[in-house]
Design a protein around this motif. Sequence first.
Motif, PDB file in Angstrom:
ATOM      1  N   SER A 190       4.974  74.054  29.038  1.00 25.31           N
ATOM      2  CA  SER A 190       4.746  74.646  27.716  1.00 25.31           C
ATOM      3  C   SER A 190       4.799  73.592  26.617  1.00 25.31           C
ATOM      4  O   SER A 190       3.965  73.587  25.694  1.00 25.31           O
ATOM      5  N   ILE A 191       5.770  72.695  26.701  1.00 23.74           N
ATOM      6  CA  ILE A 191       5.912  71.656  25.681  1.00 23.74           C
ATOM      7  C   ILE A 191       4.762  70.655  25.758  1.00 23.74           C
ATOM      8  O   ILE A 191       4.195  70.249  24.732  1.00 23.74           O
ATOM      9  N   PHE A 192       4.385  70.261  26.973  1.00 26.91           N
ATOM     10  CA  PHE A 192       3.312  69.276  27.099  1.00 26.91           C
ATOM     11  C   PHE A 192       1.969  69.837  26.645  1.00 26.91           C
ATOM     12  O   PHE A 192       1.119  69.098  26.162  1.00 26.91           O
ATOM     13  N   GLN A 193       1.788  71.140  26.775  1.00 27.72           N
ATOM     14  CA  GLN A 193       0.554  71.744  26.271  1.00 27.72           C
ATOM     15  C   GLN A 193       0.472  71.647  24.747  1.00 27.72           C
ATOM     16  O   GLN A 193      -0.612  71.578  24.173  1.00 27.72           O
ATOM     17  N   LEU A 194       1.633  71.613  24.092  1.00 24.83           N
ATOM     18  CA  LEU A 194       1.665  71.507  22.635  1.00 24.83           C
ATOM     19  C   LEU A 194       1.395  70.086  22.143  1.00 24.83           C
ATOM     20  O   LEU A 194       0.800  69.885  21.089  1.00 24.83           O
ATOM     21  N   ASP A 232       9.217  61.820  28.402  1.00 29.16           N
ATOM     22  CA  ASP A 232       8.665  62.274  29.674  1.00 29.16           C
ATOM     23  C   ASP A 232       9.310  63.619  30.029  1.00 29.16           C
ATOM     24  O   ASP A 232       9.973  64.246  29.188  1.00 29.16           O
ATOM     25  N   HIS A 233       9.117  64.064  31.255  1.00 24.57           N
ATOM     26  CA  HIS A 233       9.626  65.374  31.660  1.00 24.57           C
ATOM     27  C   HIS A 233      11.140  65.470  31.505  1.00 24.57           C
ATOM     28  O   HIS A 233      11.669  66.485  31.044  1.00 24.57           O
ATOM     29  N   ASP A 234      11.862  64.412  31.913  1.00 18.44           N
ATOM     30  CA  ASP A 234      13.319  64.423  31.813  1.00 18.44           C
ATOM     31  C   ASP A 234      13.780  64.547  30.363  1.00 18.44           C
ATOM     32  O   ASP A 234      14.785  65.210  30.075  1.00 18.44           O
ATOM     33  N   ASP A 235      13.073  63.906  29.444  1.00 13.99           N
ATOM     34  CA  ASP A 235      13.442  63.990  28.032  1.00 13.99           C
ATOM     35  C   ASP A 235      13.320  65.423  27.518  1.00 13.99           C
ATOM     36  O   ASP A 235      14.165  65.886  26.739  1.00 13.99           O
ATOM     37  N   VAL A 236      12.291  66.119  27.939  1.00 13.98           N
ATOM     38  CA  VAL A 236      12.094  67.510  27.512  1.00 13.98           C
ATOM     39  C   VAL A 236      13.197  68.404  28.080  1.00 13.98           C
ATOM     40  O   VAL A 236      13.756  69.243  27.370  1.00 13.98           O
ATOM     41  N   LEU A 237      13.522  68.211  29.356  1.00 14.02           N
ATOM     42  CA  LEU A 237      14.587  69.004  29.972  1.00 14.02           C
ATOM     43  C   LEU A 237      15.927  68.730  29.301  1.00 14.02           C
ATOM     44  O   LEU A 237      16.732  69.640  29.084  1.00 14.02           O
ATOM     45  N   ASN A 238      16.171  67.467  28.971  1.00 14.03           N
ATOM     46  CA  ASN A 238      17.405  67.107  28.277  1.00 14.03           C
ATOM     47  C   ASN A 238      17.456  67.728  26.891  1.00 14.03           C
ATOM     48  O   ASN A 238      18.506  68.219  26.458  1.00 14.03           O
ATOM     49  N   ASN A 265      -3.383  63.842  27.487  1.00 18.34           N
ATOM     50  CA  ASN A 265      -3.106  64.110  28.903  1.00 18.34           C
ATOM     51  C   ASN A 265      -2.657  62.871  29.679  1.00 18.34           C
ATOM     52  O   ASN A 265      -3.063  62.645  30.822  1.00 18.34           O
ATOM     53  N   ASP A 266      -1.781  62.056  29.068  1.00 19.32           N
ATOM     54  CA  ASP A 266      -1.284  60.880  29.779  1.00 19.32           C
ATOM     55  C   ASP A 266       0.084  61.108  30.419  1.00 19.32           C
ATOM     56  O   ASP A 266       0.685  60.185  30.957  1.00 19.32           O
ATOM     57  N   GLY A 267       0.575  62.349  30.361  1.00 19.33           N
ATOM     58  CA  GLY A 267       1.848  62.677  31.025  1.00 19.33           C
ATOM     59  C   GLY A 267       3.076  62.329  30.216  1.00 19.33           C
ATOM     60  O   GLY A 267       4.198  62.434  30.717  1.00 19.33           O
ATOM     61  N   THR A 268       2.905  61.934  28.949  1.00 20.60           N
ATOM     62  CA  THR A 268       4.034  61.635  28.068  1.00 20.60           C
ATOM     63  C   THR A 268       3.729  62.164  26.672  1.00 20.60           C
ATOM     64  O   THR A 268       2.592  62.504  26.358  1.00 20.60           O
ATOM     65  N   ILE A 269       4.782  62.215  25.838  1.00 21.53           N
ATOM     66  CA  ILE A 269       4.619  62.611  24.438  1.00 21.53           C
ATOM     67  C   ILE A 269       4.992  61.414  23.584  1.00 21.53           C
ATOM     68  O   ILE A 269       6.126  60.921  23.638  1.00 21.53           O
ATOM     69  N   SER A 270       4.051  60.929  22.808  1.00 17.20           N
ATOM     70  CA  SER A 270       4.283  59.741  21.987  1.00 17.20           C
ATOM     71  C   SER A 270       4.939  60.118  20.662  1.00 17.20           C
ATOM     72  O   SER A 270       4.958  61.293  20.261  1.00 17.20           O
ATOM     73  N   LEU A 271       5.470  59.113  19.984  1.00 12.81           N
ATOM     74  CA  LEU A 271       6.038  59.326  18.656  1.00 12.81           C
ATOM     75  C   LEU A 271       4.979  59.887  17.717  1.00 12.81           C
ATOM     76  O   LEU A 271       5.256  60.803  16.929  1.00 12.81           O
TER      77      LEU A 271
END
Length: 220
Positions: free
Chosen positions: A108-112, A68-74, A117-123
Amino acid sequence: MKISSIIYYLSLSISALAHGDHSQTVLKKKPANLRWQDWHMSEEHNLDEYDGKTFFLLHDLKGLGKWDHDDVLNLYGIKHEQIIGDGSGMGENSITITKETQRMVVDSIFQLFDLNNDGTISLEEWLSFHDAGKELPDFGFGQGHHLDFESEYEEHHWNKYHAQNDPDTKIKHKEDIEHELLHHKHEIEETHDRSSRLKKFANDYLSNIRLDNLTPKYRI
């Protein structure tokens, strides 16, 4: 002492306390021969070889099988409001991470990755990117240190060179001296930041004083 003199000297003393060096630090730059994620894994996790799933799981903070967003920031080391020094426990000055900067990186990361468009990045979304040999963007915030600067120093230097054989740090390395200087400088900057808040409080308070309400003998 006249009220005008009190205001004058109070403003001078607060301004002196608030003065400080808040220039920005120079963060490490990515080697040209490495992808950003390879540089990150080598510097932050001491792994020169890894697979895509290992990378993903290391940065899945909640263990939910998605970022999620926190994971990307971390991942990029910008979860906190500041990067102290270069983020490794060494370095010089601090930089402020604004909400706008965090939003830019996350967007920027979520656009990649977030193709559905579910608000998360899956494995699966990450592996599709990674296995194609693609590179994560380098936003210029160094190699992405996850911890605060004290913990990073312990993790990457103190535990390696002092924890077992030199717990009192009698042997001083360049890194130890640089960390001590950074620690004290950060303490001073925090004091200055508190002083700026004191300055704002005092200015707000003084702005509410109406000189025309004072008795004539206290006026200028």
